[in-house]
Design an enzyme around this catalytic site. Structure first.
Site, PDB file in Angstrom:
ATOM      1  NE  ARG A 230     -21.629  -2.975 -11.574  1.00  0.00           N
ATOM      2  CZ  ARG A 230     -20.982  -4.044 -10.914  1.00  0.00           C
ATOM      3  NH1 ARG A 230     -20.312  -3.772  -9.877  1.00  0.00           N
ATOM      4  NH2 ARG A 230     -21.287  -5.222 -11.234  1.00  0.00           N
ATOM      5  CD  GLU A 258     -13.948   0.665 -13.121  1.00  0.00           C
ATOM      6  OE1 GLU A 258     -14.763   1.147 -12.357  1.00  0.00           O
ATOM      7  OE2 GLU A 258     -13.649  -0.185 -12.999  1.00  0.00           O
ATOM      8  CG  HIS A 277     -13.307  -2.656 -10.210  1.00  0.00           C
ATOM      9  ND1 HIS A 277     -14.266  -2.217 -11.308  1.00  0.00           N
ATOM     10  CD2 HIS A 277     -14.009  -3.405  -9.622  1.00  0.00           C
ATOM     11  CE1 HIS A 277     -15.338  -2.759 -11.064  1.00  0.00           C
ATOM     12  NE2 HIS A 277     -15.460  -3.533 -10.178  1.00  0.00           N
TER      13      HIS A 277
END
Length: 319
Positions: A230, A258, A277
């Site tokens: 994360r 993000e 991601h």
């Protein structure tokens, strides 16, 4: 939610032979007349990414619900405590998603240890094969932050590669760490000793910015920080300073925020690899999640333990 990549027709057919499917169309909300009518009949709910919150109000509309099978990773963001309080069985396909993340991490370690990301920008660079800089993964010290499913898979994949594995995790004993093939140390020791530090800890209040300016400064010159967990675990501003200075390298599949702003310095540094991601299941890998979910339904119907069972007391320490 029968998304095509996760549930191709053969898996839907397999599931349909065991249960009466309400619909192959996903429920994207729980507050319409149609969704309420469907919820009233549901005994097993298969959920996926972007599932609406399942709270007490939704459960009141689903009196027959006995199990929630999540064909994705964490359930923390779509299951309210009421789900567990009412004794509904919960399962997550996080184990099926762990394999691709572990594969990505190992690939990143191998390439980062070769300094490939920076060297690829100037392929004519000549390396001194006798350099003391420690090029290559063999013989390196790798620190694993978090003995999660992914962290454990990464350790398992590392052991044949001739590396020294350090592990930090508040829930792991020395004996358990040794059984995994790692040496348990505190986080500061791991960060100070690691040639590569890979993050596999959950996003919790106590893990936010666990890699702050002080801890990033403990990384040895030339160390590589890999984050597939994360983005909030790392203080982005502090990391940017270290990477801009060229003191450390970073492989970041997750960031905070993000995505990063278009002009953010980390986007253009030769010693930083940013990916959007993608470490988790994508494309052909998505089928793993569907297979796991269908198998969980079969286990549930057979009265067998769920392979991906999630309990209320797990929520405080899972991603």
């Amino acid at each position: 939610m029968f998304l095509p990549g996760i549930f191709p027709p053969d898996l839907v057919d397999r599931l349909g032979r065991r249960v009466r499917l309400d619909s192959a169309e996903p429920l994207t909300r729980f507050d319409t007349d149609e969704s309420l009518a469907r919820l009233a009949k549901v005994e097993i709910l298969i959920t996926g990414w972007r599932c609406p919150l399942i709270d007490a109000e939704v459960l009141d509309r689903a009196p027959r619900l006995r199990a929630v099978i999540h064909a994705a990773g964490t359930v923390k963001h779509h299951l309210a405590p009421a789900v567990f309080e009412r004794g509904i069985a919960v399962s997550s396909a996080v184990a099926a998603n762990a394999g691709p993340v572990a594969d990505y991490t190992i690939a990143a370690m191998i390439l980062a240890a070769k300094r490939v990301f920076a060297l690829a920008r100037d392929p004519h660079t000549e390396l001194d094969e006798h350099s003391p800089d420690g090029i290559g993964l063999h013989g390196a010290t790798v620190g694993i932050v978090g003995a999660s499913r992914i962290g454990r898979l990464v350790i398992e994949r590392l052991l044949p590669l001739g590396v020294n594995v350090l592990l930090t995790d508040p829930y792991v004993t020395q004996e358990e760490a040794r059984s995994l093939g790692a040496r348990l140390v505190d986080l500061d020791t791991l960060v100070s000793a690691g040639d590569i530090v890979s993050m596999h800890a959950p996003e919790l209040p106590e893990t936010r910015h666990m890699f702050d300016g002080r801890r990033l400064a403990l990384l040895r010159d030339g160390a590589v920080l890999i984050n597939t967990s994360r983005g909030s675990l790392v203080d982005t501003d502090a990391l940017t300073k270290e990477c801009v200075a060229g003191r450390i390298d970073a492989v970041l599949d997750v960031t905070d925020p993000e995505p990063l702003p278009t002009a953010h310095p980390l986007r253009s540094l030769p010693n930083v690899l940013l990916t959007p991601h993608v470490a988790g299941a994508h494309g052909r890998e998505l089928r793993r999640l569907g297979e796991f979910a269908v198998s969980e339904v079969e286990r549930f119907l057979a009265g067998q333990p769920l392979a991906g069972a999630v309990h209320a007391d797990d929520l405080a320490r899972i991603a």
